[in-house]
Design a protein around this motif. Structure first.
Motif, PDB file in Angstrom:
ATOM      1  N   GLN A 134       0.850  -1.190   0.000  1.00 35.19           N
ATOM      2  CA  GLN A 134       0.000   0.000   0.000  1.00 35.19           C
ATOM      3  C   GLN A 134       0.891   1.247   0.000  1.00 35.19           C
ATOM      4  OE1 GLN A 134      -2.819   0.025   3.207  1.00 35.19           O
ATOM      5  NE2 GLN A 134      -3.516  -2.086   2.836  1.00 35.19           N
ATOM      6  N   THR A 135       0.374   2.293  -0.580  1.00 32.74           N
ATOM      7  CA  THR A 135       1.056   3.594  -0.566  1.00 32.74           C
ATOM      8  C   THR A 135       0.163   4.597   0.151  1.00 32.74           C
ATOM      9  OG1 THR A 135       2.226   3.153  -2.619  1.00 32.74           O
ATOM     10  CG2 THR A 135       2.022   5.453  -1.960  1.00 32.74           C
ATOM     11  N   VAL A 136       0.757   5.262   1.130  1.00 30.61           N
ATOM     12  CA  VAL A 136       0.022   6.257   1.923  1.00 30.61           C
ATOM     13  C   VAL A 136       0.777   7.583   1.848  1.00 30.61           C
ATOM     14  CG1 VAL A 136      -0.787   6.890   4.209  1.00 30.61           C
ATOM     15  CG2 VAL A 136      -0.895   4.506   3.466  1.00 30.61           C
ATOM     16  N   CYS A 137       0.056   8.645   1.582  1.00 35.10           N
ATOM     17  CA  CYS A 137       0.637   9.984   1.551  1.00 35.10           C
ATOM     18  C   CYS A 137      -0.003  10.840   2.646  1.00 35.10           C
ATOM     19  CB  CYS A 137       0.411  10.645   0.188  1.00 35.10           C
ATOM     20  SG  CYS A 137       1.228   9.795  -1.186  1.00 35.10           S
ATOM     21  N   ARG A 138       0.828  11.617   3.335  1.00 36.11           N
ATOM     22  CA  ARG A 138       0.299  12.480   4.392  1.00 36.11           C
ATOM     23  C   ARG A 138       1.247  13.650   4.608  1.00 36.11           C
ATOM     24  NH1 ARG A 138       1.259   8.811   9.826  1.00 36.11           N
ATOM     25  NH2 ARG A 138       3.526   8.482   9.548  1.00 36.11           N
ATOM     26  N   ASP A 139       0.710  14.726   5.186  1.00 39.70           N
ATOM     27  CA  ASP A 139       1.539  15.889   5.526  1.00 39.70           C
ATOM     28  C   ASP A 139       2.381  15.574   6.762  1.00 39.70           C
ATOM     29  OD1 ASP A 139       0.515  17.320   3.445  1.00 39.70           O
ATOM     30  OD2 ASP A 139      -0.978  18.388   4.650  1.00 39.70           O
ATOM     31  N   ARG A 140       3.652  15.881   6.676  1.00 40.75           N
ATOM     32  CA  ARG A 140       4.551  15.680   7.813  1.00 40.75           C
ATOM     33  C   ARG A 140       5.188  17.025   8.171  1.00 40.75           C
ATOM     34  NH1 ARG A 140       8.721  10.928   7.287  1.00 40.75           N
ATOM     35  NH2 ARG A 140       6.721   9.802   7.491  1.00 40.75           N
ATOM     36  N   THR A 141       4.999  17.434   9.432  1.00 42.20           N
ATOM     37  CA  THR A 141       5.508  18.721   9.900  1.00 42.20           C
ATOM     38  C   THR A 141       6.785  18.512  10.707  1.00 42.20           C
ATOM     39  OG1 THR A 141       3.277  19.662   9.987  1.00 42.20           O
ATOM     40  CG2 THR A 141       4.994  20.780  11.270  1.00 42.20           C
ATOM     41  N   THR A 142       7.813  19.248  10.358  1.00 37.34           N
ATOM     42  CA  THR A 142       9.077  19.231  11.092  1.00 37.34           C
ATOM     43  C   THR A 142       9.234  20.561  11.821  1.00 37.34           C
ATOM     44  OG1 THR A 142      10.099  17.792   9.442  1.00 37.34           O
ATOM     45  CG2 THR A 142      11.580  19.005  10.910  1.00 37.34           C
ATOM     46  N   THR A 143       9.385  20.490  13.148  1.00 34.73           N
ATOM     47  CA  THR A 143       9.502  21.692  13.969  1.00 34.73           C
ATOM     48  C   THR A 143      10.900  21.789  14.571  1.00 34.73           C
ATOM     49  OG1 THR A 143       7.151  21.630  14.538  1.00 34.73           O
ATOM     50  CG2 THR A 143       8.591  22.921  15.978  1.00 34.73           C
ATOM     51  N   ILE A 144      11.498  22.946  14.458  1.00 40.23           N
ATOM     52  CA  ILE A 144      12.790  23.234  15.095  1.00 40.23           C
ATOM     53  C   ILE A 144      12.555  24.326  16.122  1.00 40.23           C
ATOM     54  CG2 ILE A 144      15.155  24.062  14.726  1.00 40.23           C
ATOM     55  CD1 ILE A 144      15.007  22.953  11.899  1.00 40.23           C
ATOM     56  N   LYS A 145      12.857  24.007  17.378  1.00 41.91           N
ATOM     57  CA  LYS A 145      12.497  24.935  18.458  1.00 41.91           C
ATOM     58  C   LYS A 145      13.602  24.980  19.510  1.00 41.91           C
ATOM     59  CE  LYS A 145       8.689  25.951  21.635  1.00 41.91           C
ATOM     60  NZ  LYS A 145       7.358  25.517  22.128  1.00 41.91           N
ATOM     61  N   TRP A 146      13.825  26.177  20.041  1.00 46.08           N
ATOM     62  CA  TRP A 146      14.771  26.329  21.141  1.00 46.08           C
ATOM     63  C   TRP A 146      14.021  26.274  22.467  1.00 46.08           C
ATOM     64  CZ3 TRP A 146      16.419  30.809  24.376  1.00 46.08           C
ATOM     65  CH2 TRP A 146      17.574  30.502  25.120  1.00 46.08           C
ATOM     66  N   LYS A 147      14.475  25.397  23.370  1.00 47.72           N
ATOM     67  CA  LYS A 147      13.809  25.200  24.654  1.00 47.72           C
ATOM     68  C   LYS A 147      14.603  25.772  25.833  1.00 47.72           C
ATOM     69  CE  LYS A 147      11.788  20.927  22.860  1.00 47.72           C
ATOM     70  NZ  LYS A 147      11.674  19.447  23.038  1.00 47.72           N
ATOM     71  N   GLY A 148      15.634  26.555  25.512  1.00 51.17           N
ATOM     72  CA  GLY A 148      16.434  27.179  26.565  1.00 51.17           C
ATOM     73  C   GLY A 148      17.762  26.497  26.819  1.00 51.17           C
ATOM     74  N   CYS A 149      18.034  25.368  26.146  1.00 52.71           N
ATOM     75  CA  CYS A 149      19.266  24.612  26.399  1.00 52.71           C
ATOM     76  C   CYS A 149      20.451  25.248  25.677  1.00 52.71           C
ATOM     77  CB  CYS A 149      19.118  23.175  25.927  1.00 52.71           C
ATOM     78  SG  CYS A 149      17.633  22.344  26.535  1.00 52.71           S
ATOM     79  N   VAL A 150      21.612  25.226  26.347  1.00 52.08           N
ATOM     80  CA  VAL A 150      22.823  25.775  25.750  1.00 52.08           C
ATOM     81  C   VAL A 150      23.932  24.735  25.812  1.00 52.08           C
ATOM     82  CG1 VAL A 150      22.313  28.201  26.173  1.00 52.08           C
ATOM     83  CG2 VAL A 150      23.422  26.856  27.967  1.00 52.08           C
ATOM     84  N   GLY A 151      24.834  24.814  24.824  1.00 51.07           N
ATOM     85  CA  GLY A 151      25.962  23.898  24.768  1.00 51.07           C
ATOM     86  C   GLY A 151      27.250  24.579  25.160  1.00 51.07           C
ATOM     87  N   SER A 152      28.367  24.071  24.663  1.00 53.56           N
ATOM     88  CA  SER A 152      29.687  24.571  25.026  1.00 53.56           C
ATOM     89  C   SER A 152      30.339  25.317  23.877  1.00 53.56           C
ATOM     90  CB  SER A 152      30.599  23.411  25.443  1.00 53.56           C
ATOM     91  OG  SER A 152      30.176  22.822  26.647  1.00 53.56           O
ATOM     92  N   ARG A 153      31.018  26.402  24.216  1.00 56.33           N
ATOM     93  CA  ARG A 153      31.876  27.065  23.240  1.00 56.33           C
ATOM     94  C   ARG A 153      33.082  26.166  22.959  1.00 56.33           C
ATOM     95  NH1 ARG A 153      32.856  33.028  25.628  1.00 56.33           N
ATOM     96  NH2 ARG A 153      33.577  31.824  27.423  1.00 56.33           N
ATOM     97  N   ASP A 154      33.761  26.424  21.847  1.00 55.58           N
ATOM     98  CA  ASP A 154      34.953  25.640  21.518  1.00 55.58           C
ATOM     99  C   ASP A 154      36.021  25.837  22.586  1.00 55.58           C
ATOM    100  OD1 ASP A 154      33.747  24.718  19.237  1.00 55.58           O
ATOM    101  OD2 ASP A 154      34.727  26.171  17.906  1.00 55.58           O
ATOM    102  N   ALA A 155      36.856  24.808  22.800  1.00 55.16           N
ATOM    103  CA  ALA A 155      37.970  24.896  23.736  1.00 55.16           C
ATOM    104  C   ALA A 155      38.960  25.979  23.263  1.00 55.16           C
ATOM    105  CB  ALA A 155      38.665  23.546  23.835  1.00 55.16           C
ATOM    106  N   PRO A 156      39.592  26.732  24.177  1.00 54.52           N
ATOM    107  CA  PRO A 156      39.494  26.604  25.643  1.00 54.52           C
ATOM    108  C   PRO A 156      38.408  27.459  26.273  1.00 54.52           C
ATOM    109  CG  PRO A 156      41.209  28.169  25.100  1.00 54.52           C
ATOM    110  CD  PRO A 156      40.647  27.692  23.780  1.00 54.52           C
ATOM    111  N   GLN A 157      37.582  28.101  25.440  1.00 50.45           N
ATOM    112  CA  GLN A 157      36.543  28.961  25.999  1.00 50.45           C
ATOM    113  C   GLN A 157      35.433  28.166  26.681  1.00 50.45           C
ATOM    114  OE1 GLN A 157      36.987  32.205  26.157  1.00 50.45           O
ATOM    115  NE2 GLN A 157      38.911  31.932  25.043  1.00 50.45           N
ATOM    116  N   ASP A 158      35.438  26.847  26.513  1.00 55.26           N
ATOM    117  CA  ASP A 158      34.403  26.036  27.157  1.00 55.26           C
ATOM    118  C   ASP A 158      34.567  25.991  28.667  1.00 55.26           C
ATOM    119  OD1 ASP A 158      36.792  24.628  26.807  1.00 55.26           O
ATOM    120  OD2 ASP A 158      35.783  22.681  26.756  1.00 55.26           O
ATOM    121  N   VAL A 159      35.760  26.323  29.187  1.00 54.54           N
ATOM    122  CA  VAL A 159      35.972  26.332  30.640  1.00 54.54           C
ATOM    123  C   VAL A 159      36.446  27.711  31.102  1.00 54.54           C
ATOM    124  CG1 VAL A 159      36.354  23.860  30.882  1.00 54.54           C
ATOM    125  CG2 VAL A 159      38.289  25.363  30.323  1.00 54.54           C
TER     126      VAL A 159
END
Length: 451
Positions: free
Chosen positions: A253-278
């Motif tokens: 069977q073949t099924v077609c449907r709309d697919r929504t992709t959401t990109i959202k910021w939830k407040g999380c932060v990562g690390s700057r490149d070394a050595p600025q990460d510390v």
């Protein structure tokens, strides 16, 4: 005969020795008296130290009341022969809560009288810092990882609330407290999205019509539940899934449907490149915001609103894995007087800054910049130690509390992070967190000699 007497050199050594003995005897005599004076001074110094500490720990508020307490303690800590020759030449209580006392004492000389020195004077000074003197800033950096689920997190919340109650009860204390929950990442809060120190992509949502072809299962047999196992933040987990020995499939069977992709910021932060990460320097090197990542409850910057602090503590939720350097860096940043935050006072002798780092687990993650998706725990331990060393270089005093930390490298790293051996607390279970936090509060509030 007179000529022989004038040229006779016998006995010269005895005469010279007799003449030299006078200054040598005098020097030895003075040395005895000054050794006695040094011992006498040390005795008075100990008594004056005890006097200013007694005044500093009292609940009295006026200089006159504190002087009375100090003098009473001073006289109670010296012998009768010393007491009569003591003179309190100065006693002050300054605006920073420092109690200072100056005392002179007299020591009758023994041998020094030969040189008309009947009295040897000794003077000592002592100073103690009252707990309500300088400003205090505290960053609580608390583990909110999956291994804290359940009773551990409940015990942590109880201990943290008890700690802030201790400082809240100190009515004359200028104290502000910040909270930094951490797991894989730290949540700085959505309100900072447009700040210059943060790099966050715009949220976006796209919808596409996607078609897929498959053969549906129309029947199955020989099915049973299979137990599955895994690890989450170093904690074994179990589950189950259905397994069947045979499946029957229907036509394609073949099924077609709309697919929504959401990109959202939830407040999380990562690390700057070394050595600025510390490092807390180079604010022009912006901190990366991470899209579609989950993290702990938002951090709380320094505040003296204890109701707000309690609310933030009670909002903590355990999830995700452990990367301790992230918590340490944001604990440092909330104490720092420079961006990203402005609540911390300038580094100076007038403000004492503390960081309390609590964790129950080893570093299970390491940075892959800006993400924390690596599995090099040794590297993460090294970064943890570097971050602590850099924060301590700014006169931030660090306490660490490890609750049954399983990895020896991380345990040693926490001990190294602490500003001194007494600041590294290792306990076996979370029921002892309240006692550990109370010990830290007592150390922060402890009256201490500053001179």
């Amino acid at each position: 005969m007179l000529r022989k007497l004038g040229t006779n050199r016998s006995g010269n050594f005895g005469m010279m020795a007799a003449l030299m003995s006078l200054p040598l005897f005098g020097a030895a005599a003075l040395a005895v008296d000054y050794v006695n004076a040094a011992g006498h001074k040390a005795s008075i110094q100990n008594a004056v130290d005890a006097a200013v500490l007694a005044a500093a720990v009292s609940k009295k508020t006026t200089e006159a009341e504190l002087r009375e307490i100090a003098v009473s303690a001073l006289l109670g800590n010296v012998t009768d022969d010393v007491r009569s020759d003591l003179d309190v030449t100065a006693f002050t209580l300054n605006a920073d809560g420092q109690v200072t006392m100056q005392v002179n004492g007299k020591l009758p000389s023994t041998f020094a009288r030969i040189f008309n020195l009947d009295i040897l004077n000794v003077g000592v000074t002592a100073q103690a810092q009252r707990s309500g003197g300088r400003s205090i800033e505290i960053a609580m950096v608390l583990d909110n990882t999956y291994s804290m689920v359940g009773q551990k997190l409940a015990d942590l919340k109880s201990a943290a609330n008890a700690l802030i109650k201790t400082f809240e009860d100190e009515s004359d204390l200028d104290v502000k407290i910040a909270l930094v929950p951490f797991s894989r990442y730290v949540n700085v809060g959505l309100q900072y999205r447009n700040e210059s120190w943060l790099q966050v992509d715009p949220d976006s949502s796209t919808t596409k019509n996607v078609c897929s072809t498959y053969r549906p299962v129309t029947g199955k047999s020989g099915c049973y539940r299979e137990t599955t196992s895994g690890m989450n933040d170093g904690v074994p987990t179990t589950g189950s899934r259905e397994v069947c020995t045979s499946y029957t499939y229907g036509p394609e069977q073949t099924v077609c449907r709309d697919r929504t992709t959401t990109i959202k910021w939830k407040g999380c932060v990562g690390s700057r490149d070394a050595p600025q990460d510390v490092s807390d320097s180079r604010p022009d090197r912006r901190i990366p915001g991470l899209m579609n990542q989950s993290c702990s409850a938002p951090l709380l910057t320094l505040t003296d609103n204890f109701t707000t602090i309690r609310s933030a503590i009670n909002s903590m939720v355990a999830q995700n894995e452990t990367y301790i350097p992230a918590g340490i860096m944001w604990g440092w940043r909330v104490l720092s007087p420079q961006v990203p935050f402005s609540e911390g006072k300038q580094y100076s002798k007038d403000v004492r800054k503390f960081m309390i780092v609590m964790t129950d687990g080893s570093n299970t993650l390491s940075p892959t910049y800006p993400l924390h998706n690596g599995r090099d725990g040794t590297y993460a331990d090294q970064l943890m130690i570097k971050a602590c060393a850099n924060a301590k270089a700014e006169s931030i005093e660090i306490f660490t509390v490890g609750v049954g930390v399983p990895n020896a490298s991380t345990r040693q790293g926490l001990a190294t992070c602490a500003s001194k051996p007494d600041n590294a607390i290792a306990i076996t279970d979370s029921t002892k967190l309240s006692a550990a936090f109370q010990d830290i509060a007592n150390q922060i509030l402890a009256v201490r000699l500053t001179m």
